[in-house]
Motif scaffolding. Structure first.
Motif, PDB file in Angstrom:
ATOM      1  N   ALA A  43      36.398 -30.175  -9.825  1.00  0.00           N
ATOM      2  CA  ALA A  43      35.002 -30.269 -10.247  1.00  0.00           C
ATOM      3  C   ALA A  43      34.149 -29.219  -9.545  1.00  0.00           C
ATOM      4  N   ALA A  44      34.431 -28.975  -8.254  1.00  0.00           N
ATOM      5  CA  ALA A  44      33.665 -27.983  -7.495  1.00  0.00           C
ATOM      6  C   ALA A  44      33.807 -26.588  -8.087  1.00  0.00           C
ATOM      7  N   ALA A  45      35.002 -26.276  -8.585  1.00  0.00           N
ATOM      8  CA  ALA A  45      35.210 -24.955  -9.184  1.00  0.00           C
ATOM      9  C   ALA A  45      34.284 -24.738 -10.371  1.00  0.00           C
ATOM     10  N   ALA A  46      34.100 -25.784 -11.188  1.00  0.00           N
ATOM     11  CA  ALA A  46      33.207 -25.661 -12.338  1.00  0.00           C
ATOM     12  C   ALA A  46      31.746 -25.635 -11.906  1.00  0.00           C
ATOM     13  N   LEU A  47      31.401 -26.432 -10.892  1.00  0.00           N
ATOM     14  CA  LEU A  47      30.012 -26.500 -10.443  1.00  0.00           C
ATOM     15  C   LEU A  47      29.552 -25.191  -9.811  1.00  0.00           C
ATOM     16  N   THR A  48      30.437 -24.505  -9.128  1.00  0.00           N
ATOM     17  CA  THR A  48      30.058 -23.247  -8.458  1.00  0.00           C
ATOM     18  C   THR A  48      30.212 -22.030  -9.373  1.00  0.00           C
ATOM     19  N   TRP A  49      30.801 -22.226 -10.531  1.00  0.00           N
ATOM     20  CA  TRP A  49      30.966 -21.117 -11.479  1.00  0.00           C
ATOM     21  C   TRP A  49      29.604 -20.727 -12.045  1.00  0.00           C
ATOM     22  N   ASP A  50      29.277 -19.463 -12.003  1.00  0.00           N
ATOM     23  CA  ASP A  50      27.996 -18.969 -12.498  1.00  0.00           C
ATOM     24  C   ASP A  50      28.202 -18.325 -13.862  1.00  0.00           C
ATOM     25  N   ARG A  51      28.046 -19.124 -14.870  1.00  0.00           N
ATOM     26  CA  ARG A  51      28.218 -18.643 -16.251  1.00  0.00           C
ATOM     27  C   ARG A  51      27.179 -17.600 -16.606  1.00  0.00           C
ATOM     28  N   ALA A  52      25.972 -17.764 -16.066  1.00  0.00           N
ATOM     29  CA  ALA A  52      24.850 -16.907 -16.471  1.00  0.00           C
ATOM     30  C   ALA A  52      25.083 -15.439 -16.134  1.00  0.00           C
ATOM     31  N   VAL A  53      25.829 -15.164 -15.072  1.00  0.00           N
ATOM     32  CA  VAL A  53      26.049 -13.764 -14.682  1.00  0.00           C
ATOM     33  C   VAL A  53      27.370 -13.228 -15.216  1.00  0.00           C
ATOM     34  N   GLY A  54      28.026 -14.017 -16.055  1.00  0.00           N
ATOM     35  CA  GLY A  54      29.239 -13.549 -16.704  1.00  0.00           C
ATOM     36  C   GLY A  54      30.491 -13.635 -15.860  1.00  0.00           C
ATOM     37  N   PHE A 142      33.405 -24.079 -26.503  1.00  0.00           N
ATOM     38  CA  PHE A 142      33.731 -25.473 -26.200  1.00  0.00           C
ATOM     39  C   PHE A 142      33.747 -25.682 -24.694  1.00  0.00           C
ATOM     40  N   SER A 143      32.948 -26.649 -24.223  1.00  0.00           N
ATOM     41  CA  SER A 143      32.902 -26.999 -22.799  1.00  0.00           C
ATOM     42  C   SER A 143      34.041 -27.954 -22.484  1.00  0.00           C
ATOM     43  N   SER A 144      34.895 -27.576 -21.550  1.00  0.00           N
ATOM     44  CA  SER A 144      36.106 -28.347 -21.274  1.00  0.00           C
ATOM     45  C   SER A 144      36.247 -28.677 -19.798  1.00  0.00           C
ATOM     46  N   THR A 145      36.730 -29.888 -19.529  1.00  0.00           N
ATOM     47  CA  THR A 145      37.157 -30.222 -18.177  1.00  0.00           C
ATOM     48  C   THR A 145      38.461 -29.488 -17.867  1.00  0.00           C
ATOM     49  N   ASP A 161      40.438 -35.591 -20.472  1.00  0.00           N
ATOM     50  CA  ASP A 161      40.887 -34.602 -19.508  1.00  0.00           C
ATOM     51  C   ASP A 161      41.236 -33.327 -20.260  1.00  0.00           C
ATOM     52  N   ILE A 162      41.852 -32.365 -19.577  1.00  0.00           N
ATOM     53  CA  ILE A 162      42.152 -31.092 -20.232  1.00  0.00           C
ATOM     54  C   ILE A 162      43.148 -31.277 -21.377  1.00  0.00           C
ATOM     55  N   ILE A 163      43.955 -32.322 -21.320  1.00  0.00           N
ATOM     56  CA  ILE A 163      44.881 -32.595 -22.420  1.00  0.00           C
ATOM     57  C   ILE A 163      44.100 -32.951 -23.682  1.00  0.00           C
ATOM     58  N   HIS A 164      43.102 -33.812 -23.530  1.00  0.00           N
ATOM     59  CA  HIS A 164      42.252 -34.140 -24.681  1.00  0.00           C
ATOM     60  C   HIS A 164      41.490 -32.910 -25.165  1.00  0.00           C
ATOM     61  N   GLU A 165      40.890 -32.177 -24.233  1.00  0.00           N
ATOM     62  CA  GLU A 165      40.018 -31.059 -24.611  1.00  0.00           C
ATOM     63  C   GLU A 165      40.787 -29.916 -25.278  1.00  0.00           C
ATOM     64  N   VAL A 166      42.019 -29.676 -24.818  1.00  0.00           N
ATOM     65  CA  VAL A 166      42.768 -28.511 -25.301  1.00  0.00           C
ATOM     66  C   VAL A 166      43.781 -28.886 -26.376  1.00  0.00           C
ATOM     67  N   ILE A 167      44.624 -29.904 -26.114  1.00  0.00           N
ATOM     68  CA  ILE A 167      45.597 -30.289 -27.136  1.00  0.00           C
ATOM     69  C   ILE A 167      44.892 -30.967 -28.310  1.00  0.00           C
TER      70      ILE A 167
END
Length: 311
Positions: A43-54, A142-145, A161-167
């Motif tokens: 979860a921390a990896a997604a929270l610290t990811w800065d989408r706005a700066v690419g 698509f926003s995915s866990t 989870d990622i199985i639901h989001e991707v598969i």
């Protein structure tokens, strides 16, 4: 089947930089400190990811145990898909060619998906606000866990989870026909001014792209009910049960106002007569709906006794 009433486990980011995921009491990993810590890391990896700066979508160094969960579930779902999935989904799944022996990175999913239908994946720690999620759908994003279910029960998950989001979703989005409907859903919800209209659009999406079924002519010529909704196609148990549910015809007023319990298998499903029928009814609704159209559907539902009249 998602048994946590909040669907996604809440996430708390503490002042010291640690991230805590609050699992439901019925979650298999609730008392596993290693799993809890791992969920916090992902979860921390997604929270610290800065989408706005690419910044690139976070890469997760999946463990061998996590890869084994993916392998186990992929094999079970593949066998069930062969029997229960709609041919459009099966063709899209084959075209996307997700690995069955390891968890793919979201960047890899995007690399495979974008040439087919223009869709890409981004990372989310868990729940995404409704209008933000659908705003991304309208951009074919698509926003995915990125986490996986607990290894003790690989064929069960109390949350997406990622199985639901991707598969579940990713394979479907490799079909241009399903991709167009999903994009149109995003455009529809972001057009809505009232929250009531937005909820109606989201509920139609729930009973179509999440839990939708379609009739298809079988080898003998008899019609067979096939699944295309991601919520069914990512759940081994739900695929074994969906034909026993109450099957109703596509009905936007009913789909948009029906109360449903996310903690159980869906007891009522709505079936399209074929893929063209789905596009004509659900796809056209998403393409043209506005607040007035949603209000008319709500009034129709009230007149038919599908929901209580408001006072």
């Amino acid at each position: 089947m998602f048994e946590d009433g909040q669907v996604y486990s809440p996430v708390t980011e503490h002042r010291d930089g640690t991230v805590q995921v609050h699992l439901a009491d019925n979650h298999p990993g609730r008392d596993d400190p290693d799993y809890l810590a791992r969920r916090g890391q992902i979860a921390a990896a997604a929270l610290t990811w800065d989408r706005a700066v690419g910044e690139p979508v976070p890469t997760i160094g999946y463990t061998e145990d996590e890869h084994e969960v993916w392998r186990t579930v992929s094999a079970a779902l593949a066998e069930a898909h062969a029997r229960h999935a709609h041919p459009e989904y099966l063709a899209a799944k084959a075209a996307l060619g997700l690995p069955a022996d390891r968890v793919p990175q979201l960047a890899e999913v995007s690399e495979r998906l974008a040439p087919l239908t223009g869709w890409t994946y981004i990372a989310a720690p868990g729940s995404v606000p409704l209008r933000e999620f659908y705003g991304d759908l309208r951009q074919r994003t698509f926003s995915s866990t990125q986490y996986l279910r607990h290894a003790s029960q690989p064929l069960y998950t109390p949350e997406p989870d990622i199985i639901h989001e991707v598969i579940g979703h990713g394979n479907g989005l490799a079909s241009e026909r399903f991709a167009r409907i999903t994009e149109a859903a995003g455009q529809a919800l972001t057009r809505m001014e009232s929250e009531e209209a937005a909820k109606l659009v989201a509920d139609v999406f729930w009973f179509s792209m999440e839990f939708g079924v379609i009739y298809e002519a079988g080898p003998s010529g008899a019609r067979e009910l096939k699944a295309y909704g991601a919520g069914i196609l990512s759940s081994f148990g739900e695929m074994e049960e969906f034909r026993e549910m109450e099957i109703r015809d596509l009905d936007l007023a009913d789909m948009g106002t029906l109360n449903y319990d996310i903690t159980q298998y869906q007891p009522i499903l709505f079936a399209a007569q074929d893929l063209g029928h789905l596009e004509d009814v659900v796809g056209d609704f998403f393409a043209t709906a506005d607040d007035d159209a949603c209000a008319r559907l709500r009034r129709e539902a009230e007149d038919r006794g599908l929901v209580p009249e408001r006072v």
